[in-house]
Design a protein around this motif. Sequence first.
Motif, PDB file in Angstrom:
ATOM      1  N   LEU A   1      31.210  40.694  43.935  1.00 39.95           N
ATOM      2  CA  LEU A   1      31.487  41.782  43.003  1.00 39.95           C
ATOM      3  C   LEU A   1      32.713  42.585  43.427  1.00 39.95           C
ATOM      4  CD1 LEU A   1      27.837  42.960  42.264  1.00 39.95           C
ATOM      5  CD2 LEU A   1      29.313  41.534  40.835  1.00 39.95           C
ATOM      6  N   MET A   2      32.939  42.703  44.743  1.00 30.68           N
ATOM      7  CA  MET A   2      34.142  43.384  45.203  1.00 30.68           C
ATOM      8  C   MET A   2      35.385  42.593  44.798  1.00 30.68           C
ATOM      9  SD  MET A   2      35.726  45.822  46.682  1.00 30.68           S
ATOM     10  CE  MET A   2      34.538  46.778  47.623  1.00 30.68           C
ATOM     11  N   ASP A   3      35.336  41.278  44.980  1.00 33.61           N
ATOM     12  CA  ASP A   3      36.462  40.443  44.580  1.00 33.61           C
ATOM     13  C   ASP A   3      36.712  40.535  43.072  1.00 33.61           C
ATOM     14  OD1 ASP A   3      36.987  39.582  47.130  1.00 33.61           O
ATOM     15  OD2 ASP A   3      35.881  37.698  46.939  1.00 33.61           O
ATOM     16  N   ARG A   4      35.635  40.571  42.294  1.00 33.47           N
ATOM     17  CA  ARG A   4      35.789  40.697  40.846  1.00 33.47           C
ATOM     18  C   ARG A   4      36.433  42.040  40.492  1.00 33.47           C
ATOM     19  NH1 ARG A   4      30.406  39.723  38.098  1.00 33.47           N
ATOM     20  NH2 ARG A   4      30.897  37.563  38.637  1.00 33.47           N
ATOM     21  N   SER A   5      36.010  43.100  41.177  1.00 35.73           N
ATOM     22  CA  SER A   5      36.581  44.427  40.935  1.00 35.73           C
ATOM     23  C   SER A   5      38.070  44.443  41.231  1.00 35.73           C
ATOM     24  CB  SER A   5      35.870  45.470  41.806  1.00 35.73           C
ATOM     25  OG  SER A   5      34.495  45.532  41.515  1.00 35.73           O
ATOM     26  N   LEU A   6      38.443  43.814  42.328  1.00 35.89           N
ATOM     27  CA  LEU A   6      39.855  43.783  42.713  1.00 35.89           C
ATOM     28  C   LEU A   6      40.685  42.970  41.725  1.00 35.89           C
ATOM     29  CD1 LEU A   6      39.403  43.367  46.571  1.00 35.89           C
ATOM     30  CD2 LEU A   6      40.228  45.402  45.363  1.00 35.89           C
ATOM     31  N   ARG A   7      40.101  41.905  41.173  1.00 39.45           N
ATOM     32  CA  ARG A   7      40.812  41.116  40.160  1.00 39.45           C
ATOM     33  C   ARG A   7      41.010  41.937  38.892  1.00 39.45           C
ATOM     34  NH1 ARG A   7      37.343  37.020  41.942  1.00 39.45           N
ATOM     35  NH2 ARG A   7      36.037  37.201  40.077  1.00 39.45           N
ATOM     36  N   ILE A   8      40.014  42.725  38.524  1.00 36.85           N
ATOM     37  CA  ILE A   8      40.143  43.573  37.340  1.00 36.85           C
ATOM     38  C   ILE A   8      41.269  44.578  37.538  1.00 36.85           C
ATOM     39  CG2 ILE A   8      39.003  45.392  35.995  1.00 36.85           C
ATOM     40  CD1 ILE A   8      36.367  43.870  36.463  1.00 36.85           C
TER      41      ILE A   8
END
Length: 314
Positions: free
Chosen positions: A243-250
């Motif tokens: 979820l952290m990686d997804r947040s950073l991609r957003i």
Amino acid sequence: MFDSKIQPSNDRGHLLTEQSNPRSTQLDRLATTDLVKLFIKENRFPQQAVAAAANELTAAVDAISDRLRQGGRLFYLGAGTSGRLGVLDAAECPPTFCNDPSLVQGVLAGGSPALLRSSESLEDLDESGRDDLHRHGFQTGDCLVGITAGGTTPYVLGGLFHARSIGALAIAIACVPSDQAPLPCDIDIRLLTGPELLTGSTRLKAGTATKMALNILSTTVMVRLGKVYGNRMIDMATSNGKLMDRSLRILRDLVGVKREQGLALLASSGGSVKLALLMKAAGLSRDQARLVLEQHDQHLRAALDSCGVTLTQL
């Protein structure tokens, strides 16, 4: 072993979900490849059933959204497969939308132990549905989605009757026509998937259609509540590496920050992707961004518009 003390409350053989499927009368004689192909072919029916219920699903989303905006909560109530699907959908909302776990709750006949070990006998107690809602603090401003594939589960009927009696929103989901099993509700969602390949096994097509309908209800309600921007889940919890990686991609895709900048931005926003996006795009402090979001009912797009900012990278 048959228990002679257990007697059906009525003859359910007429129900659509209990009828024999003419396409599977030789199920035990089919080659494995033909079994698999038959299951794949039958699984087209849940999609069709959900599509036919689009108007009722739309009405349910709007009604639930209105109640939740006013402080209400959403409860799923069911027994067996139906109840487990409700618990699953409720449990997946907090990590996806960062909502308080009390906002969407799954109430299952038999409670948590019934998730792992079948306790279907408890579905025959109509007062248990009402009592379980009482224990969860169900109130007039809340919403109930009673899930019963065959439309006759006393546990769910009791819960729906209780919801209507106190003025709460009562929504029913069943996989039989309303004339076969009328349900006490404000919105009646019927997912007519037809007889199962394995007669009466509603964990199959009925379960698939129910899962699809619950996906639509919870996700679309959260969109209406401002927890999504475009097709991004901007209110998710950064509670693990994925979820952290997804947040950073957003953050990278929408406001053009690299990983290290994104990490710093998330730290300054208290881990909120929505706040981080508004802070970066509009040049606001966390407190300023929080205030703007509050003024626009937590909808990021409206908050950005008020600041004259557009996220052009979406």
